[in-house]
Design a protein around this motif. Structure first.
Motif, mmCIF file in Angstrom:
data_model
loop_
_atom_site.group_PDB
_atom_site.id
_atom_site.type_symbol
_atom_site.label_atom_id
_atom_site.label_comp_id
_atom_site.label_asym_id
_atom_site.label_seq_id
_atom_site.Cartn_x
_atom_site.Cartn_y
_atom_site.Cartn_z
ATOM 1 N N PRO A 156 0.799 -1.238 0.000
ATOM 2 C CA PRO A 156 0.000 0.000 0.000
ATOM 3 C C PRO A 156 0.824 1.277 0.000
ATOM 4 C CG PRO A 156 -0.917 -1.606 1.541
ATOM 5 C CD PRO A 156 0.389 -2.161 1.074
ATOM 6 N N ALA A 157 1.952 1.278 0.725
ATOM 7 C CA ALA A 157 2.760 2.496 0.787
ATOM 8 C C ALA A 157 3.305 2.868 -0.587
ATOM 9 C CB ALA A 157 3.912 2.311 1.777
ATOM 10 N N LEU A 158 3.668 1.885 -1.383
ATOM 11 C CA LEU A 158 4.169 2.161 -2.730
ATOM 12 C C LEU A 158 3.035 2.572 -3.657
ATOM 13 C CD1 LEU A 158 6.816 -0.681 -3.224
ATOM 14 C CD2 LEU A 158 7.114 1.628 -2.315
ATOM 15 N N GLU A 159 1.851 1.993 -3.447
ATOM 16 C CA GLU A 159 0.688 2.411 -4.236
ATOM 17 C C GLU A 159 0.402 3.896 -3.996
ATOM 18 O OE1 GLU A 159 -0.980 0.686 -6.416
ATOM 19 O OE2 GLU A 159 -0.436 -1.398 -6.007
ATOM 20 N N ARG A 164 0.611 9.661 -5.781
ATOM 21 C CA ARG A 164 1.006 11.079 -5.593
ATOM 22 C C ARG A 164 1.793 11.576 -6.801
ATOM 23 N NH1 ARG A 164 2.307 9.233 -0.310
ATOM 24 N NH2 ARG A 164 4.524 9.244 -0.853
ATOM 25 N N VAL A 165 2.727 10.773 -7.258
ATOM 26 C CA VAL A 165 3.535 11.172 -8.416
ATOM 27 C C VAL A 165 2.661 11.244 -9.670
ATOM 28 C CG1 VAL A 165 5.444 10.491 -9.920
ATOM 29 C CG2 VAL A 165 5.672 10.265 -7.443
ATOM 30 N N ARG A 166 1.746 10.308 -9.812
ATOM 31 C CA ARG A 166 0.879 10.279 -10.995
ATOM 32 C C ARG A 166 0.042 11.551 -11.087
ATOM 33 N NH1 ARG A 166 -0.187 6.614 -15.542
ATOM 34 N NH2 ARG A 166 -1.824 7.756 -16.609
ATOM 35 N N ALA A 267 6.949 1.285 -10.372
ATOM 36 C CA ALA A 267 6.818 1.634 -11.785
ATOM 37 C C ALA A 267 5.498 1.124 -12.351
ATOM 38 C CB ALA A 267 7.995 1.063 -12.576
ATOM 39 N N ALA A 268 5.144 -0.115 -12.020
ATOM 40 C CA ALA A 268 3.886 -0.681 -12.505
ATOM 41 C C ALA A 268 2.696 0.098 -11.954
ATOM 42 C CB ALA A 268 3.788 -2.157 -12.109
ATOM 43 N N ALA A 269 2.782 0.477 -10.666
ATOM 44 C CA ALA A 269 1.693 1.246 -10.049
ATOM 45 C C ALA A 269 1.579 2.638 -10.667
ATOM 46 C CB ALA A 269 1.921 1.351 -8.550
ATOM 47 N N LEU A 270 2.698 3.206 -11.101
ATOM 48 C CA LEU A 270 2.680 4.525 -11.728
ATOM 49 C C LEU A 270 2.095 4.447 -13.134
ATOM 50 C CD1 LEU A 270 3.489 7.536 -11.580
ATOM 51 C CD2 LEU A 270 5.742 6.867 -12.467
ATOM 52 N N LEU A 271 2.504 3.457 -13.898
ATOM 53 C CA LEU A 271 2.042 3.314 -15.279
ATOM 54 C C LEU A 271 0.608 2.804 -15.347
ATOM 55 C CD1 LEU A 271 5.210 1.661 -16.841
ATOM 56 C CD2 LEU A 271 4.477 4.030 -17.124
ATOM 57 N N MET A 272 0.219 1.976 -14.374
ATOM 58 C CA MET A 272 -1.109 1.353 -14.363
ATOM 59 C C MET A 272 -1.760 1.633 -13.013
ATOM 60 S SD MET A 272 0.065 -2.219 -16.226
ATOM 61 C CE MET A 272 1.772 -2.158 -15.621
ATOM 62 N N PRO A 273 -2.272 2.839 -12.787
ATOM 63 C CA PRO A 273 -2.827 3.220 -11.481
ATOM 64 C C PRO A 273 -3.897 2.237 -11.006
ATOM 65 C CG PRO A 273 -2.691 5.115 -12.938
ATOM 66 C CD PRO A 273 -2.381 3.928 -13.767
ATOM 67 N N TYR A 274 -3.936 2.024 -9.701
ATOM 68 C CA TYR A 274 -4.724 0.925 -9.137
ATOM 69 C C TYR A 274 -6.193 0.949 -9.559
ATOM 70 C CZ TYR A 274 -6.022 -2.718 -5.829
ATOM 71 O OH TYR A 274 -6.472 -3.894 -5.283
ATOM 72 N N GLU A 275 -6.901 2.024 -9.247
ATOM 73 C CA GLU A 275 -8.344 2.033 -9.491
ATOM 74 C C GLU A 275 -8.697 1.953 -10.980
ATOM 75 O OE1 GLU A 275 -10.301 5.171 -7.428
ATOM 76 O OE2 GLU A 275 -9.704 4.446 -5.439
ATOM 77 N N PRO A 276 -8.073 2.753 -11.866
ATOM 78 C CA PRO A 276 -8.374 2.601 -13.295
ATOM 79 C C PRO A 276 -7.993 1.224 -13.830
ATOM 80 C CG PRO A 276 -7.293 4.698 -12.879
ATOM 81 C CD PRO A 276 -7.182 3.897 -11.618
ATOM 82 N N PHE A 277 -6.889 0.669 -13.320
ATOM 83 C CA PHE A 277 -6.450 -0.636 -13.805
ATOM 84 C C PHE A 277 -7.422 -1.722 -13.358
ATOM 85 C CE2 PHE A 277 -3.943 -4.546 -13.698
ATOM 86 C CZ PHE A 277 -3.371 -4.533 -14.960
ATOM 87 N N HIS A 304 1.890 -9.098 -14.411
ATOM 88 C CA HIS A 304 2.445 -8.805 -13.084
ATOM 89 C C HIS A 304 1.513 -7.872 -12.302
ATOM 90 C CE1 HIS A 304 6.479 -10.502 -12.513
ATOM 91 N NE2 HIS A 304 6.549 -10.539 -13.832
ATOM 92 N N ARG A 305 1.048 -6.833 -12.964
ATOM 93 C CA ARG A 305 0.190 -5.868 -12.275
ATOM 94 C C ARG A 305 -1.107 -6.520 -11.799
ATOM 95 N NH1 ARG A 305 -0.236 -2.153 -8.630
ATOM 96 N NH2 ARG A 305 -1.406 -0.279 -9.174
#
Length: 468
Positions: A156-159, A164-166, A267-277, A304-305
């Motif tokens: 969760p902390a990385l998500e 935030r960066v996204r 990186a995966a969380a940034l490219l593929m944000p959790y809720e939209p993904f 992987h995501r």
């Protein structure tokens, strides 16, 4: 009344760590003493049913998710190591191995750890393998696999850090590809450039010139992933260090490997944000290629995501993932579906991750049944990695993804498949040395707990398929 299940404590401990709670915090919330919680987490005290419901309610999970243990995976790991020739004269039975896992899981895990270190020692002393042979066992790789498994491959902390960066990138007004480069320049003073890098180097930081160089031979989705991973190492370093500090990783290579794995997770969380993904997975029923087009990600990146979607109250299908090369070497393994993936040896040749090599770039669908009767819906597809240049060497890999059979209808790949047909089922095992299927003509090795009794008047297709 008391709840059974030898691994309840481990599951409670994992949930607590994922939420960054101390034992004292959780104990106070549950109305018990920290010392009692400590005993529960170490499986030295059983959990009463009322307490079980309190814990499940606190974490927002079903009580059954705590009771269901990972004993099957532990049994499989134990059977695999006891199938080694090292134990050929021990005459251990499968029942005795199961008894060890059930009655003394802590001791069983200590045996696994000891065997891992034995393999690490013997592998380090071995000569470098010839092409096509398995790499020597490396303690850090299995430590990282166990680390991901213990955390359900969800951090969760990385998500939160990636989200935030996204937001900053999306608010820049640029396209995401341009925005990620702008973010690196504005926040960290790094100018991104495509460059001709030495063979085998995908990304290189020129600290003196403040240039972040990415190989011009990489596919676009790989180049974007590497930029996002670099952001992770810089923008989420505190979160990554906190996760590693809370993990019980062996010294040596494991922390450095974990840092690379966690920056890739970011990186995966940034490219593929959790809720939209997650929404895309549900809307398109886990159509990997379609979702990959939506997020500009590769087949492997999407797979992987998909395994990381374990957010409280918004989770995806519990999946397993395995990656193998054409020689049968498993380089990635993770299982939330319950299927057992070999720890040290190659998997069953009947599994579709190997059949996928016969039809490159096509989805291979299989209903797999393990010896314990559990069925899984498995898909597999090959991928090719290598430089985008003439005559460049290529690596051919197979990616397997799957779920328990009752989740199969949630995946688009189950369309047209009769999930109830016995004719559709392919019996598979974990590995020949621990598989009880004596009639299997695909055997490469005899079972560890059986002996030969051959009839000279009969020549079977496989001598290992006709044993006493």
């Amino acid at each position: 009344m008391e709840a059974s299940g030898s691994q309840i404590g481990g599951r409670i401990k994992r949930l607590r760590r994922v939420r960054h709670l101390s034992q004292a915090d959780l104990a106070a919330a549950l109305g018990i003493s920290p010392s009692y919680l400590n005993l529960i987490e170490h499986n030295r005290r059983k959990v009463t049913v009322p307490l079980l419901f309190s814990i499940a309610g606190y974490f927002g999970v079903e009580p059954g998710e705590l009771v269901d243990s990972d004993e099957g995976r532990l049994v499989g790991d134990l059977m695999e190591i006891f199938g080694d020739d090292l134990f050929a004269d021990s005459d251990l039975t499968n029942l005795e191995i199961r008894d060890l896992a059930h009655a003394n899981p802590a001791a069983a895990r200590a045996v696994l750890k000891l065997y891992d270190r034995y393999k690490n020692f013997t592998g380090a002393a071995s000569p470098r393998p010839m092409p096509g042979e398995a790499e020597p066992f490396h303690l850090a790789t299995d430590a990282i696999s166990d680390f991901l498994q213990a955390n359900a491959n969800h951090f969760p902390a990385l998500e939160e850090a990636a989200e935030r960066v996204r937001v900053d990138i999306d608010n820049s007004g640029d396209s995401f590809e341009t925005g990620i480069k702008t973010y690196l320049f504005n926040v960290f003073g790094l100018e991104t450039r495509l460059a001709s890098l030495p063979h085998g180097v995908a990304r290189q930081l020129d600290a003196a010139r403040r240039h972040l160089l990415v190989s011009d031979l990489l596919p676009g989705e790989t180049a974007s992933f590497l930029l996002a991973q670099q952001i992770g190492t810089l923008a989420a370093s505190a979160e990554i260090d906190a996760v590693i500090d809370g993990a019980n990783l062996p010294e040596g290579d494991a922390p450095a490997l974990a840092r690379n794995v966690l920056s890739s997770y970011f990186a995966a969380a940034l490219l593929m944000p959790y809720e939209p993904f997650l929404k895309a997975c549900r809307d398109h029923r886990y159509d990997i290629d379609r979702i990959g087009r939506r997020f500009g990600a590769s087949f492997e990146q999407v797979c992987h995501r998909m395994t990381t979607l374990q957010r409280k109250g918004a989770s995806g299908i519990p999946l397993h993932l395995v990656r193998t090369d054409i020689a049968g070497n498993i380089s990635k393994r993770f299982s939330l579906s319950g299927i057992h993936i070999p720890r040290h040896s190659g998997a069953c040749p009947r599994w579709n991750i190997y059949a996928a090599f016969l039809a490159p770039d096509r989805i291979n669908v299989q209903i797999s049944q393990m010896p314990d009767g559990q069925r899984y819906f498995c898909i597999a597809r090959t991928i090719t990695k290598g430089d985008y240049r003439y005559n460049a060497p290529r690596r051919h890999l197979s990616i397997g993804l799957g779920c328990a059979i009752h989740h199969a209808k949630e995946m688009i790949y189950a369309e047209g498949v009769d999930l109830t047909s016995e004719q559709q089922i392919v019996p598979i095992g974990t590995g020949c040395r621990i598989c009880p299927r004596l009639e299997c003509s695909s055997r490469a090795h005899p079972p560890a707990d059986h002996r030969f009794r051959l009839d000279d008047s009969i020549r079977p297709e496989s001598i290992y398929a006709r044993m006493g």
